[in-house]
Structures are given as C-alpha cells and as structure tokens.
Design a protein around this motif. Structure first.
Motif, PDB file in Angstrom:
ATOM      1  N   ASN A 113       0.836  -1.206   0.000  1.00  0.00           N
ATOM      2  CA  ASN A 113       0.000   0.000   0.000  1.00  0.00           C
ATOM      3  C   ASN A 113       0.873   1.259   0.000  1.00  0.00           C
ATOM      4  O   ASN A 113       0.590   2.216  -0.733  1.00  0.00           O
ATOM      5  CB  ASN A 113      -0.952   0.015   1.195  1.00  0.00           C
ATOM      6  CG  ASN A 113      -2.037  -1.045   1.054  1.00  0.00           C
ATOM      7  OD1 ASN A 113      -2.336  -1.491  -0.048  1.00  0.00           O
ATOM      8  ND2 ASN A 113      -2.620  -1.446   2.165  1.00  0.00           N
ATOM      9  N   GLN A 116       2.351   1.799  -3.371  1.00  0.00           N
ATOM     10  CA  GLN A 116       1.388   2.366  -4.321  1.00  0.00           C
ATOM     11  C   GLN A 116       1.175   3.850  -4.060  1.00  0.00           C
ATOM     12  O   GLN A 116       1.135   4.657  -4.988  1.00  0.00           O
ATOM     13  CB  GLN A 116       0.065   1.607  -4.256  1.00  0.00           C
ATOM     14  CG  GLN A 116       0.165   0.201  -4.818  1.00  0.00           C
ATOM     15  CD  GLN A 116      -1.082  -0.629  -4.576  1.00  0.00           C
ATOM     16  OE1 GLN A 116      -1.941  -0.240  -3.800  1.00  0.00           O
ATOM     17  NE2 GLN A 116      -1.159  -1.766  -5.234  1.00  0.00           N
ATOM     18  N   SER A 117       1.061   4.226  -2.775  1.00  0.00           N
ATOM     19  CA  SER A 117       0.867   5.652  -2.469  1.00  0.00           C
ATOM     20  C   SER A 117       2.118   6.459  -2.856  1.00  0.00           C
ATOM     21  O   SER A 117       2.008   7.572  -3.370  1.00  0.00           O
ATOM     22  CB  SER A 117       0.520   5.857  -0.994  1.00  0.00           C
ATOM     23  OG  SER A 117       1.588   5.490  -0.166  1.00  0.00           O
ATOM     24  N   LYS A 120       2.071   6.963  -6.553  1.00  0.00           N
ATOM     25  CA  LYS A 120       1.159   8.049  -6.929  1.00  0.00           C
ATOM     26  C   LYS A 120       1.798   9.406  -6.633  1.00  0.00           C
ATOM     27  O   LYS A 120       1.726  10.331  -7.442  1.00  0.00           O
ATOM     28  CB  LYS A 120      -0.161   7.928  -6.169  1.00  0.00           C
ATOM     29  CG  LYS A 120      -1.031   6.791  -6.645  1.00  0.00           C
ATOM     30  CD  LYS A 120      -2.303   6.702  -5.821  1.00  0.00           C
ATOM     31  CE  LYS A 120      -3.136   5.505  -6.218  1.00  0.00           C
ATOM     32  NZ  LYS A 120      -4.304   5.346  -5.362  1.00  0.00           N
TER      33      LYS A 120
END
Length: 183
Positions: A113, A116-117, A120
């Motif tokens: 997670n 992924q953040s 981004k």
C-alpha cells in the motif's frame, strides 16, 4: 612316570557307534571328545537328560524379561518426557510460524500500500516538475522574444536621425507595444 589314564567307562555297542560317528564328524579322537563333553557339562551345569534345554530357555527368558523391563524403564524415564517436550516445542513452533506469517503478510500488505501511495506521489511530483519545466521554458522563450523586440526597437530608434518626425517615433512605440502585448 605314572599313567594318568587309569579310569575306564563301559557303555553299550550302540552308544559306541553313535560316539564314534560324532568323533569322526568333529574330527577328534573319542578320548578327546569325551574329555571335552565332560568339561562342557561341568562348566555349563546342563543336565544331559534335558534334551529341550530348559535351563537355556529359562536363562533366555530371564534375560528377555530384563531387557523388556529396561526398555520400559527407559520409556518411562526418557522417551515419554522427550516425546511430551517435543510435542510442546512443535506446538510452540507452530504458533511462532503462524504469528510470523500473519505479521509478515500484514507488513507486506502495508508495504505494498505504501509503495502504491509513493508511486502516486512520485507521479504527481513528476507532473508538477513537468509543469514547472514547461513554465521555465516558456519564460525563457518569452525573455528571448522580448529581447528580440527590444533589440528591434533599439536599432530602429538609433536609425532615426535628428530629422525624424514625432509621428514616426510614435508609430515605432505603438508597434513595439503591440508586439509586447502579443507575447
């Protein structure tokens, strides 16, 4: 010298035939075989009448019972506690592995997670950097164009002589302002 062979034994002919067959089979004289037989029965304390050898069976049974008792004692003293302890260690290891797996899986999900953040965020940073770069390039281009207009204005102004009319000067100023406005 005295003869030590002073004793004799009497037995039937059928026994002598059996005795002679045994002596031949073993490759000994009857006298030597007889001496060895007497020594054997004396040392082993066996009864020649006992053909099934009950003493030997009893001795073997006694030893067998002793071995069984020893094994049972070792089982009680060592094997059962070792097995119990190994079962406890195995359960403990299972719990450790379960906890480790759950924690590692949870951590892996968190890392994924976060990854992924971060991806981004890096994408957003890259987009902003692109915009800044484009703005800087357009600013540089604007400066170059302004310098070009300014150079054109300066050359035209210097080309004017003493006799240039005010109207031409005003036209030059108007054209320059229009070029700057179009930037």
């Amino acid at each position: 010298m005295e003869d030590i062979n002073v004793r004799s034994v009497r037995y039937p002919v059928s026994v002598d035939q059996k005795f002679e067959k045994i002596a031949l089979k073993l490759g000994r004289t009857k006298r030597l075989l007889f001496i060895q037989m007497v020594d054997y029965f004396y040392k082993s304390k066996k009864d020649p009448i006992d053909l099934n050898d009950e003493l030997l069976k009893n001795a073997l049974m006694k030893n067998h019972q002793q071995y069984i008792g020893f094994i049972r004692a070792q089982e009680t003293m060592l094997l059962i506690p070792i097995k119990t302890e190994m079962d406890r260690v195995s359960r403990s290891q299972g719990k450790i592995i379960d906890r480790f797996n759950s924690e590692v899986l949870k951590h892996n999900v968190d890392v994924l997670n976060n990854l992924q953040s971060h991806a981004k965020a890096f994408g957003e940073v890259a987009r902003v950097m692109d915009a800044i770069l484009k703005a800087m390039q357009s600013k540089e281009t604007l400066k170059e164009q302004f310098l070009f207009i300014l150079d054109g204005y300066i050359r035209s102004r210097e080309a004017f002589g003493m006799m240039t009319s005010g109207r031409e000067k005003d036209e030059l100023i108007a054209i320059t302002k229009e070029q700057i406005r179009l930037l």
